[in-house]
Design an enzyme around this catalytic site. Structure first.
Site, PDB file in Angstrom:
ATOM      1  N   LYS A  22      37.776  48.110  27.424  1.00 40.33           N
ATOM      2  CA  LYS A  22      38.762  48.723  28.323  1.00 40.33           C
ATOM      3  C   LYS A  22      39.674  47.642  28.905  1.00 40.33           C
ATOM      4  O   LYS A  22      39.352  46.446  28.837  1.00 40.33           O
ATOM      5  CB  LYS A  22      38.030  49.466  29.451  1.00 40.33           C
ATOM      6  CG  LYS A  22      37.149  48.576  30.316  1.00 40.33           C
ATOM      7  CD  LYS A  22      36.221  49.385  31.215  1.00 40.33           C
ATOM      8  CE  LYS A  22      35.283  48.469  31.983  1.00 40.33           C
ATOM      9  NZ  LYS A  22      34.266  49.221  32.727  1.00 40.33           N
ATOM     10  N   ARG A 116      29.670  57.759  41.023  1.00 42.63           N
ATOM     11  CA  ARG A 116      31.044  57.599  40.587  1.00 42.63           C
ATOM     12  C   ARG A 116      31.320  58.743  39.597  1.00 42.63           C
ATOM     13  O   ARG A 116      31.889  59.737  39.972  1.00 42.63           O
ATOM     14  CB  ARG A 116      31.198  56.210  39.960  1.00 42.63           C
ATOM     15  CG  ARG A 116      32.552  55.602  40.130  1.00 42.63           C
ATOM     16  CD  ARG A 116      32.590  54.144  39.700  1.00 42.63           C
ATOM     17  NE  ARG A 116      32.079  53.913  38.343  1.00 42.63           N
ATOM     18  CZ  ARG A 116      32.213  52.762  37.691  1.00 42.63           C
ATOM     19  NH1 ARG A 116      32.833  51.748  38.255  1.00 42.63           N
ATOM     20  NH2 ARG A 116      31.723  52.609  36.466  1.00 42.63           N
ATOM     21  N   TYR A 240      54.182  27.683  51.643  1.00 39.86           N
ATOM     22  CA  TYR A 240      54.363  28.777  52.605  1.00 39.86           C
ATOM     23  C   TYR A 240      53.236  28.793  53.613  1.00 39.86           C
ATOM     24  O   TYR A 240      52.070  28.617  53.265  1.00 39.86           O
ATOM     25  CB  TYR A 240      54.377  30.121  51.875  1.00 39.86           C
ATOM     26  CG  TYR A 240      55.594  30.361  51.035  1.00 39.86           C
ATOM     27  CD1 TYR A 240      56.876  30.403  51.605  1.00 39.86           C
ATOM     28  CD2 TYR A 240      55.476  30.566  49.663  1.00 39.86           C
ATOM     29  CE1 TYR A 240      57.994  30.639  50.828  1.00 39.86           C
ATOM     30  CE2 TYR A 240      56.594  30.816  48.875  1.00 39.86           C
ATOM     31  CZ  TYR A 240      57.855  30.845  49.467  1.00 39.86           C
ATOM     32  OH  TYR A 240      58.955  31.089  48.693  1.00 39.86           O
ATOM     33  N   MET A 288      54.383  32.643  44.230  1.00 39.21           N
ATOM     34  CA  MET A 288      54.579  33.528  43.082  1.00 39.21           C
ATOM     35  C   MET A 288      54.522  32.784  41.762  1.00 39.21           C
ATOM     36  O   MET A 288      53.875  33.213  40.812  1.00 39.21           O
ATOM     37  CB  MET A 288      55.923  34.268  43.213  1.00 39.21           C
ATOM     38  CG  MET A 288      56.143  35.295  42.115  1.00 39.21           C
ATOM     39  SD  MET A 288      57.737  36.120  42.200  1.00 39.21           S
ATOM     40  CE  MET A 288      57.567  37.122  43.662  1.00 39.21           C
TER      41      MET A 288
HETATM   42  C1  PLP Z   1      33.037  48.610  32.442  1.00 35.88           C
HETATM   43  C2  PLP Z   1      31.819  49.342  32.052  1.00 35.88           C
HETATM   44  C3  PLP Z   1      30.784  48.699  31.354  1.00 35.88           C
HETATM   45  C4  PLP Z   1      30.763  47.201  31.118  1.00 35.88           C
HETATM   46  O1  PLP Z   1      30.424  46.558  32.326  1.00 35.88           O
HETATM   47  P1  PLP Z   1      30.250  44.959  32.396  1.00 35.88           P
HETATM   48  O2  PLP Z   1      29.778  44.728  33.773  1.00 35.88           O
HETATM   49  O3  PLP Z   1      31.620  44.383  32.155  1.00 35.88           O
HETATM   50  O4  PLP Z   1      29.297  44.569  31.342  1.00 35.88           O
HETATM   51  C5  PLP Z   1      29.721  49.467  30.911  1.00 35.88           C
HETATM   52  N1  PLP Z   1      29.669  50.792  31.159  1.00 35.88           N
HETATM   53  C6  PLP Z   1      30.629  51.434  31.854  1.00 35.88           C
HETATM   54  C7  PLP Z   1      30.486  52.892  32.113  1.00 35.88           C
HETATM   55  C8  PLP Z   1      31.728  50.737  32.330  1.00 35.88           C
HETATM   56  O5  PLP Z   1      32.665  51.370  33.035  1.00 35.88           O
END
Ligand code: PLP
Length: 345
Positions: A22, A116, A240, A288
């Site tokens: 992802k 979640r 800054y 930046m």
């Molecule tokens: C992102 C995610 C993972 C991977 O998690 P890591 O901590 O990066 O290994 C696995 N399962 C789900 C459902 C996720 O959203």
């Protein structure tokens, strides 16, 4: 990335691997992931356009969509590309109920305490039976996700989540996908059919251990150069907000890298950085396009000196921790204007 995948496979022999890609493979690029993860059993992501992109690249093994289907319009796309949705709430059941066409393999998500995504334990059996009765569903796997695999003293332990999971899935005979990176690395006794590692594949280590301890290699190295050098007198301040003031004469370097590149603005004075391979520290506020570094340990450093913000020689987890965040966020935040070069392809 290929070598890190082999580490995950070696830690969980017998388990198959959903390599999690992802967020553009945690900022590493989907094409790189496609090339590196040829030995994964499936790829797992959330973005529909990227899943189609993986099919167009030629990925033929399974693809899991971890947030499932969002609307009925997506159904034909899932069917055409044989994408496997996670089913995690009621409306997704309705949607599949009325589907026709090519059946899909689905992943029923159980909320075992993360709160979640997923069906509450008391809804799981009914959801499973409904899915089983649907002509649009060709197979069902189960999954749940750990909240605290890197922290054994958490109130909600993986063991507690597993207990809830097993209680509510009794009698269901289905493959199970479980462990994220933290569970693979720190809870290898947790058995499952499929693991779902993400960050470890990119050389990040969740929890207090270093990636190196596990034999993981940094996949991403963020580099730049010094584009200016300043000589400070005692009492001079930097950048800054004048957050850093020299208490003695010192040389500082200005690095062409700032928050518009994805370097965290909240990285404070003291955040580690390498100049010409020598460890030094960030000074004052990150702006930046630039940040400032202490050249005290580097009398020979000058304009053009190579700077490593994280990666080879400087673990991303260490930089993240100094900046009050996690390696995941740094990896994902690398901005489009940063030039990508792929090594070892
Ligand atoms: C992102 C995610 C993972 C991977 O998690 P890591 O901590 O990066 O290994 C696995 N399962 C789900 C459902 C996720 O959203």
């Amino acid at each position: 990335m290929r070598s890190n995948l082999a580490v995950a496979q070696a830690m969980m022999p017998g388990a198959r691997v959903w390599a999690v890609v992802k967020a553009d493979a945690y900022g590493h690029g989907l094409v790189n992931a496609f090339n590196a993860f040829t030995h994964a059993d499936g790829l797992s992501l959330v973005e529909l356009d990227r899943a189609i992109g993986l099919r167009e690249l030629g990925w033929q093994k399974p693809l899991m969509m971890m947030e499932g289907l969002f609307s009925v319009d997506e159904l034909p796309i899932f069917q055409q590309h044989q994408l496997q949705p996670v089913v995690h709430y009621q409306a997704q059941l309705e949607l599949l109920q009325h589907a026709s066409g090519e059946p899909l393999h689905v992943h029923l998500k159980v909320n075992s305490g993360m709160n979640r995504l997923g069906f509450a334990p008391e809804q799981v059996q009914v959801a499973y039976q409904r899915l089983r009765s649907m002509p649009a569903v060709s197979g069902i796997s189960l999954l749940t996700h750990f909240a605290n695999a890197e922290n054994p003293s958490a109130v909600l332990t993986p063991q507690r989540q597993l207990q809830r999971f097993h209680e509510c899935t009794q009698g269901i005979n289905a493959e199970l996908s479980l462990s994220n990176s933290a569970a693979v690395l720190l809870q290898p006794q947790i058995a499952c059919d499929w693991i779902r590692p993400g960050v470890m594949l990119y050389g990040g280590s969740p929890g207090g251990h270093t990636a190196h301890d596990f034999g993981l290699m940094p996949a991403m190295t963020l580099t730049s150069e010094l584009i200016s050098v300043q000589q400070l007198h005692a009492g001079d301040s930097v950048g800054y907000g004048s957050l850093f003031t020299a208490d003695q004469p010192m040389r500082i370097g200005i690095v062409a890298c700032g928050y518009a590149d994805g370097y965290p603005r909240h990285a404070p004075t003291g955040t580690p950085v390498l100049v010409d391979g020598v460890r030094t520290r960030v000074l004052g506020r990150v702006s930046m396009d630039m940040l400032s570094v202490d050249l005290t340990p580097l009398p020979a450093a000058t304009i053009g000196s190579k700077v490593t913000l994280w990666g080879d020689g400087l673990p991303i987890d260490e930089v993240a921790s100094a900046a009050g965040t996690i390696s995941y966020e740094l990896m994902c935040a690398t901005a489009p204007r940063v030039r990508r070069e792929t090594r070892g392809a």
